[in-house]
Motif scaffolding. Structure first.
Motif, short mmCIF file in Angstrom:
data_model
loop_
_atom_site.label_atom_id
_atom_site.label_comp_id
_atom_site.label_asym_id
_atom_site.label_seq_id
_atom_site.Cartn_x
_atom_site.Cartn_y
_atom_site.Cartn_z
N GLY A 72 3.24 1.37 -12.36
CA GLY A 72 2.72 1.91 -13.41
C GLY A 72 3.78 2.03 -14.39
N VAL A 73 5.06 2.55 -14.14
CA VAL A 73 5.94 2.67 -15.00
C VAL A 73 6.47 1.35 -15.70
N VAL A 74 6.60 0.35 -14.83
CA VAL A 74 6.85 -0.95 -15.55
C VAL A 74 5.88 -1.42 -16.43
N LEU A 75 4.52 -1.40 -15.84
CA LEU A 75 3.51 -1.89 -16.76
C LEU A 75 3.75 -1.13 -18.04
N GLU A 130 0.50 16.03 -6.85
CA GLU A 130 1.93 16.40 -6.67
C GLU A 130 2.62 16.68 -8.09
N ASP A 131 3.75 17.44 -7.99
CA ASP A 131 4.60 17.74 -8.97
C ASP A 131 4.72 16.75 -10.03
N LYS A 132 5.22 15.51 -9.36
CA LYS A 132 5.51 14.48 -10.45
C LYS A 132 4.65 13.23 -9.74
N VAL A 133 3.94 12.57 -10.78
CA VAL A 133 3.44 11.10 -10.61
C VAL A 133 4.63 10.45 -10.92
N LEU A 134 5.72 10.46 -10.31
CA LEU A 134 6.85 9.79 -10.67
C LEU A 134 7.83 9.62 -9.46
N LEU A 135 8.54 8.64 -9.42
CA LEU A 135 9.58 8.07 -9.28
C LEU A 135 10.21 7.91 -8.03
N LEU A 136 11.07 9.06 -7.77
CA LEU A 136 11.83 9.10 -6.56
C LEU A 136 11.45 10.30 -5.86
N LEU A 147 5.89 -2.44 -20.27
CA LEU A 147 5.47 -3.70 -21.01
C LEU A 147 4.32 -3.75 -21.72
N GLY A 148 3.70 -2.37 -22.01
CA GLY A 148 2.78 -2.19 -22.98
C GLY A 148 1.24 -2.44 -22.35
N ASP A 149 1.26 -2.60 -21.21
CA ASP A 149 0.15 -2.77 -20.38
C ASP A 149 -0.63 -1.35 -19.80
N TYR A 150 -0.89 -0.30 -20.86
CA TYR A 150 -1.08 0.86 -20.64
C TYR A 150 -2.54 1.18 -19.63
N ALA A 151 -3.48 0.10 -19.76
CA ALA A 151 -4.71 0.40 -19.16
C ALA A 151 -4.45 0.34 -17.49
N THR A 152 -3.70 -1.00 -17.24
CA THR A 152 -3.35 -1.35 -15.94
C THR A 152 -2.40 -0.01 -15.25
N ALA A 153 -1.28 0.53 -16.12
CA ALA A 153 -0.58 1.50 -15.63
C ALA A 153 -1.36 2.62 -15.34
N ALA A 154 -2.22 3.03 -16.14
CA ALA A 154 -3.13 4.25 -15.78
C ALA A 154 -3.58 4.03 -14.76
N LEU A 155 -4.42 2.66 -14.17
CA LEU A 155 -5.09 2.67 -12.98
C LEU A 155 -4.03 2.77 -11.64
N ASN A 156 -2.77 2.35 -11.92
CA ASN A 156 -1.87 3.03 -10.84
C ASN A 156 -1.75 4.06 -10.59
N PHE A 157 -1.54 4.84 -11.65
CA PHE A 157 -1.22 6.28 -11.34
C PHE A 157 -2.50 6.93 -10.90
N GLU A 180 0.72 -1.23 0.11
CA GLU A 180 -0.02 -0.04 0.04
C GLU A 180 0.79 1.28 0.00
N TYR A 181 1.81 1.28 -0.30
CA TYR A 181 2.94 2.28 -0.40
C TYR A 181 2.58 3.20 -1.66
N PRO A 182 2.18 4.10 -1.41
CA PRO A 182 1.88 4.86 -2.84
C PRO A 182 3.02 5.33 -4.15
N PRO A 183 4.13 5.57 -3.55
CA PRO A 183 4.97 5.62 -4.66
C PRO A 183 5.41 4.22 -5.46
N LEU A 184 4.86 3.17 -4.78
CA LEU A 184 5.19 1.92 -5.32
C LEU A 184 4.25 1.69 -6.56
N TRP A 185 3.04 2.16 -6.53
CA TRP A 185 2.03 2.27 -7.51
C TRP A 185 2.39 3.06 -8.68
#
Length: 322
Positions: free
Chosen positions: A290-293, A316-322, A296-306, A281-286
């Motif tokens: 999403g970046v990994v998905l 937040e300024d970035k839906v990303l990373l670190l 891998l071309g799974d854009y729909a599931t990636a979008a759900l994570n974002f 349940e750690y939010p940055p992990l989602w």
């Protein structure tokens, strides 16, 4: 976090005394097992619930902390240390309204409590109430209270208000007294990256590593800078080193992103699975998932994570990373 100096009233099982001693010695696994034995026999034992919740907070198991401290607060609603620690767990879980309501309950019991007021500052910062946080910090500093955490939170609040120079001064104040302070180091690195001062950020972490080569947070922060510089292979090395020294969900999340950006998507996916084993349940992990998905071309599931991240963390300024 608060640990009461008083054990339970008469009739306390010897397990609780032994668990408390182990807890104070830092032997958290053994202490937890004994606390759980006490609770298996007395599920509503307020002191055991409080101490197990406090241990979980120390171990950064926020869901267990929320569960145990919530039960402890219901069993003993006038125990301020329980409420303080429960509020801290709720804040870490991004339950900001509940956290602030709970810390106010603690302050109603102990209006002059410095730990409660200091904790409230951190909760206001996490809730993006920077102006309120600064007001409380300045009141505490004027009263003679000094702590690294206060200065770090003061810096974060200034930075949130666009006052980068003042924020940097706060972080530097902490680092002048404790050069390896992990939170001050991390926050200054973030500030320097935001201002595109990458060389200064690398110099900061390399200076720490020169004297403390096994500083896991410094290696993780170095990975952060290297990702921004698009030196992905070097970032993987730095993040991997951080995890090897002391693994955490945050560091595995950083490593998975660096691996993905380095084109090592299969390894990134495996690292995501390992991170979920620590805290799914750690939010940055989602976001990292999403970046990994997406890779891998799974854009729909990636979008759900974002989207899941944005529902919790907002704009937040970035839906990303670190």
């Amino acid at each position: 976090m608060r640990k009461s100096s008083v054990l339970t009233p008469g009739g306390v099982d010897a397990w609780l005394h032994q668990a408390f001693a182990l807890h104070q010695q830092g032997q958290l696994g053994q202490a937890r097992a004994l606390y759980e034995q006490v609770l298996a026999r007395q599920p509503a034992h307020a002191q055991a619930l409080y101490l197990l919740g406090t241990l979980a907070l120390q171990a950064r198991d926020m869901r267990l902390a929320e569960l145990m401290l919530g039960k402890a607060a219901r069993a003993n609603p006038r125990h301020a240390p329980t409420l303080i620690n429960l509020a801290m767990a709720l804040s870490q879980l991004d339950k900001h309204t509940a956290a602030l309501e709970t810390i106010e309950r603690a302050l109603a019991l102990e209006p002059t409590s410095v730990p409660a007021r200091g904790a409230r500052v951190g909760m206001l910062v996490r809730a993006s109430r920077a102006t309120d946080a600064l007001r409380e910090v300045d009141a505490l500093l004027a009263a003679g209270v000094q702590s690294a955490e206060l200065w770090v939170n003061k810096g974060i609040a200034h930075n949130e208000l666009g006052q980068a120079a003042e924020a940097e001064r706060c972080f530097d104040h902490v680092l002048s007294l404790a050069p390896n302070h992990p939170d001050a180091q991390s926050q200054k690195v973030k500030l320097l990256i935001a201002r595109e001062r990458y060389d200064d950020a690398l110099e900061l972490v390399d200076r720490v590593l020169a004297t403390a080569p096994n500083d896991a947070q410094a290696h993780a922060n170095r990975g952060h800078v290297l990702v921004e510089l698009r030196r992905y292979a070097d970032a993987v090395e730095a993040c991997g080193r951080a995890c090897a020294i002391e693994v955490s969900v945050d560091r595995l999340t950083r490593l998975s992103t660096a691996l993905c950006l380095a084109g090592r998507v299969g390894e990134a996916e495996a690292t995501i699975k390992n991170a979920r084993g620590l805290d799914a349940e750690y939010p940055p992990l989602w976001v990292a998932a999403g970046v990994v998905l997406a890779s891998l071309g799974d854009y729909a599931t990636a979008a759900l994570n974002f989207d899941r991240f944005l529902r919790v963390r907002g704009n937040e300024d970035k839906v990303l990373l670190l």
